[in-house]
Design a protein around this motif. Structure first.
Motif, PDB file in Angstrom:
ATOM      1  N   GLY A 200       0.809  -1.215   0.000  1.00  0.00           N
ATOM      2  CA  GLY A 200       0.000   0.000   0.000  1.00  0.00           C
ATOM      3  C   GLY A 200       0.841   1.263   0.000  1.00  0.00           C
ATOM      4  O   GLY A 200       0.517   2.227  -0.700  1.00  0.00           O
TER       5      GLY A 200
ATOM      6  N   GLY B 116      -8.780   4.757  -2.375  1.00  0.00           N
ATOM      7  CA  GLY B 116      -8.741   3.892  -1.199  1.00  0.00           C
ATOM      8  C   GLY B 116     -10.105   3.757  -0.540  1.00  0.00           C
ATOM      9  O   GLY B 116     -10.467   2.675  -0.056  1.00  0.00           O
TER      10      GLY B 116
ATOM     11  N   LEU C 218      -2.808  -2.902   3.437  1.00  0.00           N
ATOM     12  CA  LEU C 218      -2.736  -2.284   2.121  1.00  0.00           C
ATOM     13  C   LEU C 218      -3.456  -0.934   2.078  1.00  0.00           C
ATOM     14  O   LEU C 218      -2.865   0.092   1.732  1.00  0.00           O
ATOM     15  CB  LEU C 218      -3.313  -3.216   1.055  1.00  0.00           C
ATOM     16  CG  LEU C 218      -3.115  -2.725  -0.370  1.00  0.00           C
ATOM     17  CD1 LEU C 218      -2.661  -3.873  -1.261  1.00  0.00           C
ATOM     18  CD2 LEU C 218      -4.371  -2.121  -0.917  1.00  0.00           C
TER      19      LEU C 218
ATOM     20  N   PHE D 210      -2.105   2.825   1.984  1.00  0.00           N
ATOM     21  CA  PHE D 210      -2.375   3.490   0.712  1.00  0.00           C
ATOM     22  C   PHE D 210      -3.053   4.836   0.902  1.00  0.00           C
ATOM     23  O   PHE D 210      -2.708   5.822   0.270  1.00  0.00           O
ATOM     24  CB  PHE D 210      -3.239   2.587  -0.176  1.00  0.00           C
ATOM     25  CG  PHE D 210      -3.520   3.159  -1.540  1.00  0.00           C
ATOM     26  CD1 PHE D 210      -2.520   3.182  -2.503  1.00  0.00           C
ATOM     27  CD2 PHE D 210      -4.760   3.654  -1.856  1.00  0.00           C
ATOM     28  CE1 PHE D 210      -2.757   3.709  -3.765  1.00  0.00           C
ATOM     29  CE2 PHE D 210      -5.023   4.184  -3.107  1.00  0.00           C
ATOM     30  CZ  PHE D 210      -4.020   4.214  -4.063  1.00  0.00           C
TER      31      PHE D 210
END
Length: 126
Positions: A16, A46, A75, A79
């Motif tokens: 991420g 996201g 992740l 992210f």
């Protein structure tokens, strides 16, 4: 928390973080740095992914805890960039750009909540 779940979060977080860097860098290269476009892009993407994965991994499949943790906490947690969003908004205020700061807050919150809702709707359509 089990060691396997912790390792899954760490692996997801590595992916991420690199993904955030690549996406935001590409967006800044495309749109410039006069507004936090890169951070906005990763936060909206996201949020969309979080809504979608929530439906798939919690409502639909009840996936393994390690997979859920790797994808959502790891992740997507790495992210998305709420702390970066906060700092960039503060920088806009300190730079004498309160209108841009306000637009960033309003657009980010509205688009991210909308994206999360869209992700949930998409997940439920499967």
């Amino acid at each position: 928390m089990a060691l396997t779940q912790t390792l899954a979060i760490a692996a997801g977080g590595a992916v991420g973080a690199v993904g955030r860097f690549w996406v935001s860098t590409a967006v800044y290269g495309w749109l410039g740095r006069n507004f936090p476009w890169g951070t906005l892009a990763v936060n909206v993407a996201g949020s969309l992914a979080m809504g979608f994965l929530y439906v798939l991994l919690v409502d639909r499949m009840a996936g393994p805890a390690e997979v859920r943790a790797a994808l959502t906490v790891g992740l997507l947690g790495a992210f998305t960039t709420f702390s970066t969003f906060s700092l960039e908004t503060l920088n806009l205020i300190e730079a004498g750009e309160p209108l841009k700061a306000g637009i960033n807050v309003l657009v980010s919150v509205a688009l991210c909540i909308t994206a999360a809702g869209l992700g949930v709707l998409l997940g439920r359509e499967l």
